[in-house]
Design an enzyme around this catalytic site. Sequence first.
Site, short mmCIF file in Angstrom:
data_model
loop_
_atom_site.label_atom_id
_atom_site.label_comp_id
_atom_site.label_asym_id
_atom_site.label_seq_id
_atom_site.Cartn_x
_atom_site.Cartn_y
_atom_site.Cartn_z
N ARG A 174 0.80 -1.22 0.00
CA ARG A 174 0.00 0.00 0.00
C ARG A 174 0.84 1.28 0.00
NH1 ARG A 174 -3.68 -2.02 4.95
NH2 ARG A 174 -1.89 -3.39 5.22
N LYS A 226 8.72 -0.72 3.36
CA LYS A 226 7.94 0.20 4.20
C LYS A 226 8.68 0.65 5.46
CE LYS A 226 4.10 -1.33 6.32
NZ LYS A 226 2.67 -1.66 6.41
N GLY A 237 1.95 -14.11 6.38
CA GLY A 237 1.06 -13.56 7.40
C GLY A 237 1.78 -13.33 8.72
N ASP A 273 5.68 -1.32 11.61
CA ASP A 273 5.05 -0.12 11.03
C ASP A 273 4.22 0.66 12.04
OD1 ASP A 273 2.88 -1.82 11.35
OD2 ASP A 273 2.17 -1.66 9.27
N ALA A 279 31.95 43.59 1.02
CA ALA A 279 30.85 43.10 0.19
C ALA A 279 31.38 42.59 -1.14
CB ALA A 279 29.85 44.22 -0.04
#
Length: 454
Positions: A17, A24, A78, A103, A379
Site C-alpha cells: 500500500r 515500508k 502472514g 510499522d 561586500a
Amino acid sequence: MSRSPLGIVLAAGLGTRMRSQTPKVMHSAAGRPLLAWILGTLAEVGARPVVVLSRESEPARALLNGEATFAMQDPPRGTGDAVRVALESVKDARGEALIVYGDTPLVRAETLRALIALRAERSAVLAILSGEVGADNAYGRIVRNASGDVARIVEARLATTTEKALAESNLGAYAADLEWLRGAVTRLRANETGEIFLTDLVALAVGDGRRVAAHLVADPQEGRGVNTRVELATAEQALYQRIRERHMLAGVTFHDPASSFVGADVELAPDVVIERGSLLEGKTRVGSGTRIGPYSVLRDTTVGENCKAEMSVLEGATLEDDCRIGPFGHLRPGAYLERGVEMGNYGEVKAARLGAGTKMHHFGYVGDASVGKRVNIGAGTITMNYTAKRTKERTEIGDDAFIGSDSLLRAPVRVGNRSITGGGSVVTKDVPDDTVAVGVPARAIKKNQPKQKA
Ligand code: UD1
Ligand code: CA
C-alpha cells in the site's frame, strides 16, 4: 527473577500500500526510519530484539547495526507465520515475548511495560493492546463475550457490519508467555485470505481455556499503523509533536510550534528559542540562549551559545558562541565560525574557518579558506578556489586583514596579517603582512600603518 523480554518485530510484509521501491519500514518519519523508532522503544523497555524480514524488506537489515538478530520469512505468509519464524531463530529464549509491528512507530515504552504488567497481573497467556480508534478504520476489531472477556479479533476486511461497528480495535502490540506462544504459533492455520493471522492467537487461547487480557490505551494514536503514505504523514506529525513537547518541557521555547520540525536525534539546550518555520535535522546540536529562525534550516550542524541564525541554511557547519548569521546566509559542510563571527546577507562559506570576531556582513563566497581573527571581508568578496586546472586550492587571510569590497582572491593565495586589499582588486599573488595591495592584478603600493589606538 525477571529476564529481559524477547522483542519480536514483524517487518517482512510487502508494504504494497506504500507503492514504493523502498521497504515500508525503511521509510523515514521525523528523521528516523520506521523500524528504528520501534527498535528504540524496545531498547527503552530492555527487550532483546529479533526482527523478521523478507526478501523484499531485506535492505532494512542495514538498520540493525548488528544489535538485533533477524529472521528470514520467505515468503511472507502472514503475521502469525512471521512470529513462528522469529521463534525458530531464537530456540533457547524463555520467559516473556513482546510482539510489535515494524510499522507502528508511535507505541510508547511505558505502554509496552503496562502490557507486560497486565499479563502478569491477570495470569494471562496473552495480553493485547487495544484502543478506541473511531469508526470506519482498517484495524482488527476486538470481539468480547457476554461477560466482557476478550473472545477473538476479527480483521476489518473480514468483519460483519455489526463487528465493524465495534469501537475497540487491535493496535498491534502483544505480550505473551513464550512457552505457550511457541506451541500456539505452530497451530495457527491460514484462513480464507490464504494468510496466517497472528490475531487468531486470541481465539486459540480462549479455546484452550487460557486467559487473554486487553490493555485499553488512553491515547489510541499510539497504535497508528503506517500502511499508506497518508498514514506515514500523519504518524510523522505526531512524532514531531512529541519531540517538540519533549524539548519544550526541557526548557526550549517554540514560537508557533507546529510550523517547526526537529528531528529525533537533535539536541537542544535549555533556553534555545526556535522561531517559526525552522527545520533542524540529523545530528544537530544547539547551545543555550541561541535563537534559530524564523525560517532557518540546520542539518548536522553544531551551534554554540547565544548565537542567532535567521532565514539561513546551515549544513555540516560548526559555530562557536556568540555568532550571528543571516538573513540569507548559507553555511556548507566544513564551515567553522569561531566565536563572535558575524555573517550578513547572502554570504556563503564552505570548508573554511573564520577566526574569532571576523565580519562578513554582505554577499560573498569564502570556500576552501582559512580566515584569521577580526578580519573584515568586504561586500562581494570571492575566493576563487576552483582553478582552470579543475583543482580546488586554498586561500589564507591573516589576522586583522581588511579585504576591500569586490575583491577576487585567486587561490592558492595568501593575504598577510593586517594587510588591505583595495576595492575591486584581483589578488593573484601573495600579499605580505602589513601591506596595501590594489588593482587588477593587485600590486603592493605601500606599507599598511595601523592607526595607533589611543
Ligand atoms: C495488523 C493486524 C490488525 C491490527 C493492525 C494494527 C494482523 C492479521 N492484523 O493489520 O489486527 O489492527 O495490524 O496496525 O496481524 N508482516 C510480516 N510478515 C507477514 C505479514 C506482515 O512480518 O507475513 C509485518 C508487516 O511488515 C507489518 C506488520 O507485520 O510491519 C503488520 O502487517 P500489516 O499487513 O501491515 O497488517 P495490518 O493489515 O495493518
Ligand atoms: Ca499495518
